[in-house]
Each structure stands twice: as structure tokens, then as C-alpha cells.
Design a protein around this motif. Structure first.
Motif: not given
Length: 197
Positions: A120, A147, A149-151, A168
Motif C-alpha cells: 500500500l 497502489r 488501497d487494497e484494490l 483479488e
């Protein structure tokens, strides 16, 4: 082994739908897809097959571009020493490239996203062999992924910048004018397309 099939729709100056199958095996991954639609009033159909090795580096790309009644093809390969060829001719201008970027599809953004596994807030610049459509010309392009955040990632290349969201498996859910319209997870059924020479 993972197999995921997604559908995207693009709505800007190019109206198109795309279906792509991502298959991940111990030996690497494949992206097999079709883009169909219209550009400047011309019916188009682009079929592609992208192969990457276990490290996620592009090894082979096959594209068939149909516009109206004209059909063109291009084959791009990268060997284990990092040498690229276009239709079997050495492409010295692509030295240092690690990934393919098909300008007609959001699918190939999956390759660096999966390979880099950025933390992140982290950012990394790659060199990609960018296939421009409708010209089918290939050029080296510096592309930066950050990046957020996570997605979510920010993509930047030249003066272009856009956020993209992924699932994912690293497959794009939304990016610029592309939006995912469907997805499915299933058995491996891409072998006839992605294993031929």
C-alpha cells in the motif's frame, strides 16, 4: 489452478464489449480474449492470446485484428534473455520491456499488478511493449503503477493518468472508459487456445 472469466464494456469514441479468460497455472498464466464493437462506424473484432511465465513476465502475444473486411495479425515474443521479436524479427527498441500492454483492452494491466505485488502506497515504473490500435504498432512505454488501497491503483504513462480497480486476482473491474459487466469462476477450459504454438 485458477480460471476467471470477465466481461467489460467500453463507451467512448470506441463502443466495444470484451470477454477475457485468465488462467493461472504453476507454469504461468494466460489471458485469452475477444473485443468486439465499432470504431468510427467500422465493425471491429480483436482476438488476443497473451502468455506469461511463472515470474509473470510476458513470453508470447498473438493478436488478430479484423476491421470491416480487413484482417491483420501480429505475433510478439520475449525470450528468457529479455529479447523481443515482432513477427520473428528482432525488436531492439523493446529492450528492457517486461510486459505487454494491449491498447485495445484493460486485461494486460493484470500482468504488472500481479507481478509487482506492490505494498500500500508503493509505486513502481515498468517498461511495457505497448501495442497501439488500430495501427498495430509496438513501442516502448514507461508506465507507473501506484497502489492507493487494497484494490485501487493509479496508472500513469506520459500525460495519461487514471485510477483502476481490480479484484483479488488482479483483473480490472474499472479503468478509464472500461467497466466490468460480468464475471465467473470456473474450470480450466482455455487449454486449446493458450497452449498452441
Amino acid at each position: 489452478m485458477t480460471t476467471r472469466r470477465v466481461a467489460w464494456r467500453r463507451s467512448d469514441e470506441v463502443e466495444a464489449d470484451e470477454v477475457c479468460t485468465l488462467t493461472v497455472r504453476d507454469t504461468g498464466l494466460s489471458l485469452v480474449g475477444t473485443v468486439i464493437g465499432a470504431e468510427a462506424g467500422m465493425p471491429i473484432r480483436v482476438e488476443y492470446r497473451v502468455l506469461a511465465d511463472r515470474a509473470g513476465l510476458t513470453t508470447a502475444v498473438h493478436v488478430r485484428d479484423l476491421r470491416g473486411f480487413e484482417t491483420r495479425t501480429i505475433t510478439i515474443e520475449r525470450d528468457t534473455k529479455g529479447r523481443w521479436t515482432i513477427d520473428r524479427a528482432l525488436a531492439r527498441g523493446l529492450k528492457g520491456c517486461t510486459d505487454i500492454d494491449l491498447g485495445c483492452s484493460p486485461s494486460t494491466n493484470t500482468l504488472p499488478i500481479r507481478r509487482l505485488r506492490l505494498a500500500l502506497g508503493a509505486s513502481h515504473t515498468i517498461r511495457a511493449a505497448w501495442v497501439r490500435f488500430p495501427e498495430l504498432e509496438v513501442e516502448k512505454a514507461a508506465q507507473t503503477y501506484t497502489r492507493l488501497d487494497e484494490l485501487t491503483y493509479r496508472y500513469a504513462s506520459g500525460t495519461f493518468e487514471a485510477d483502476l480497480t481490480v479484484d483479488e486476482d488482479g483483473l480490472v473491474a474499472s479503468y478509464a472508459d472500461w467497466r466490468r459487466t460480468g464475471q465467473a469462476i470456473g474450470p480450466d477450459d482455455t487449454a486449446p487456445l493458450d497452449t498452441r504454438a
